[in-house]
Design an enzyme around this catalytic site. Structure first.
Site, PDB file in Angstrom:
ATOM      1  N   ASP A   1      15.555  -3.996  -7.876  1.00  0.00           N
ATOM      2  CA  ASP A   1      14.094  -3.892  -7.839  1.00  0.00           C
ATOM      3  C   ASP A   1      13.719  -2.435  -7.548  1.00  0.00           C
ATOM      4  O   ASP A   1      14.123  -1.882  -6.528  1.00  0.00           O
ATOM      5  CB  ASP A   1      13.575  -4.815  -6.716  1.00  0.00           C
ATOM      6  CG  ASP A   1      12.058  -4.866  -6.619  1.00  0.00           C
ATOM      7  OD1 ASP A   1      11.385  -4.120  -7.353  1.00  0.00           O
ATOM      8  OD2 ASP A   1      11.549  -5.651  -5.799  1.00  0.00           O
TER       9      ASP A   1
ATOM     10  N   GLY B   1       0.312   4.223   1.068  1.00  0.00           N
ATOM     11  CA  GLY B   1       0.280   4.932   2.347  1.00  0.00           C
ATOM     12  C   GLY B   1       1.232   4.316   3.355  1.00  0.00           C
ATOM     13  O   GLY B   1       2.084   5.000   3.932  1.00  0.00           O
TER      14      GLY B   1
ATOM     15  N   GLY C   1       0.850  -1.198   0.000  1.00  0.00           N
ATOM     16  CA  GLY C   1       0.000   0.000   0.000  1.00  0.00           C
ATOM     17  C   GLY C   1       0.875   1.233   0.000  1.00  0.00           C
ATOM     18  O   GLY C   1       1.838   1.310   0.778  1.00  0.00           O
TER      19      GLY C   1
ATOM     20  N   ASP D   1       8.293   5.840  -3.057  1.00  0.00           N
ATOM     21  CA  ASP D   1       7.780   6.005  -1.694  1.00  0.00           C
ATOM     22  C   ASP D   1       8.908   6.309  -0.706  1.00  0.00           C
ATOM     23  O   ASP D   1       8.741   7.081   0.233  1.00  0.00           O
ATOM     24  CB  ASP D   1       7.021   4.739  -1.255  1.00  0.00           C
ATOM     25  CG  ASP D   1       5.770   4.511  -2.099  1.00  0.00           C
ATOM     26  OD1 ASP D   1       5.206   5.503  -2.600  1.00  0.00           O
ATOM     27  OD2 ASP D   1       5.357   3.350  -2.260  1.00  0.00           O
TER      28      ASP D   1
END
Length: 345
Positions: free
Chosen positions: A285, A44, A42, A291
């Site tokens: 990766d 967030g 996710g 993020d």
């Protein structure tokens, strides 16, 4: 430092199911796959973990308080055994995560096709994330002991919630430093008016272009093709528009291997630059790199705000540089949350 600054991240929490397969099966076909692994995910929670990890100045101490606000399904074994412990080990408080009855935790099923260079297909079930829509309740949780120094938001919860929170947190009543990363971009886009008074906008090249597809004033100006990298001239023009039209203080555009561009404008000065990417020996990766960047940048902003009221004297170049280094470390490891480095690294 006067006080420990507080970052509250409002966003999605997912469980990711990753299946690796030699090829994707055809209709009605059953195929033996290589492996299936379960990961916390996710956008967030990824960004909350990045903020939490960035705040560690040593293995046992953090100089920023980080809290997650969002929703999961009640009694979800994966939340209890995997997602919650991962957040907490990364220094993130989960007291703002609501466990909702009658709905499942959001999931992403990721099929990695090893036969075509790891090309992936992703199926997302929003689950509880789609129910994060009670504005009054979210604002109450986010301001329970005063207005946080920084609020971080993305695009994996309902658009109406995000636009409502932008309006509230950028208003004089709750005025705080909002860092908004509209990823993934909502299909209906984000109106420029919704960004009025925003402190920091972080987008990648694709999101930057999507943001402007509905801006008539910019349609007459020739831009580079969709597959071509954005030119510095284009970036200058688009960010100038955002500063003037929406009053955004800082716009950051991440450009992958090209590096990171930022533009910081106050009534008294303009600071903009394209910072080259950190060279790494081998990219393993790229999941979670964006993020990681947002989390590290948000933490640098929070530290600044603990010492100085306002962003006027923030050293954006330094904050971008550190976030860039953290993202470079992240891409050399496998996975999303597990690949995000700790601040003391």
């Amino acid at each position: 430092m006067a006080h420990k600054p507080v970052i509250r991240v409002v966003g999605s929490l997912n469980i990711d199911f990753v299946t690796r397969t030699p090829r994707v099966p055809g209709p009605g076909e059953t195929l033996s796959a290589t492996s299936m692994t379960v990961h916390p995910g996710g956008k967030g929670s990824n960004q909350a973990v990045a903020c939490g990890k960035a705040a560690f100045t040593s293995p046992s101490s953090q100089d920023v308080v980080v809290e997650m606000i969002g929703a999961v399904g009640a009694n979800d074994p994966y939340y209890a055994s995997l997602l919650k412990p991962t957040l907490e080990k990364s220094g993130v408080s989960t007291t703002g995560v609501e466990e909702m009855e009658g709905v499942q935790t959001g999931t992403a099923t990721i099929i990695v096709d090893e036969g075509s260079h790891g090309e992936n297909r992703i199926l997302v079930v929003p689950g509880a994330n789609a129910r994060v829509n009670d504005l009054a309740k979210i604002i109450e949780t986010a301001t329970k002991d005063g207005i946080p120094d920084v609020v971080v938001m993305q695009g994996e919860i309902p658009r109406s919630t995000v636009l409502g929170l932008l309006k509230a947190f950028n208003s004089p009543h709750y005025k705080t430093c909002v860092i908004f990363n509209p990823a993934p971009m909502f299909p209906e886009g984000v109106p420029i008016d919704a960004l009025k008074g925003l402190a920091v906008l972080v987008v990648n090249e694709t999101e930057c272009r999507q943001l402007f597809t509905c801006v008539d004033e910019l349609k007459t100006v020739p831009t580079s093709g969709l597959d071509e990298p954005m030119t510095e001239l284009e970036l200058n023009r688009l960010t100038t528009y955002l500063h003037n039209k929406a009053g955004i203080l800082i716009v950051v555009v991440t450009l992958g291997s090209q590096g990171v561009y930022y533009s910081f404008e106050t009534p008294d000065f303009l600071d903009r630059s394209l910072i080259p990417a950190v060279k790494v020996e081998r990219v393993v990766d790229t999941t979670g790199a964006g993020d990681t960047f947002v989390g590290y940048f948000a933490t640098a902003v929070a530290r600044h705000l603990a010492q100085v009221k306002g962003l006027e004297n923030l050293n954006v170049r330094e904050a971008v540089g550190r976030a860039n280094e953290a993202a470079a470390k992240c891409v050399q490891r496998n996975g999303a949350m597990e690949s995000i480095p700790f601040g003391y690294e």
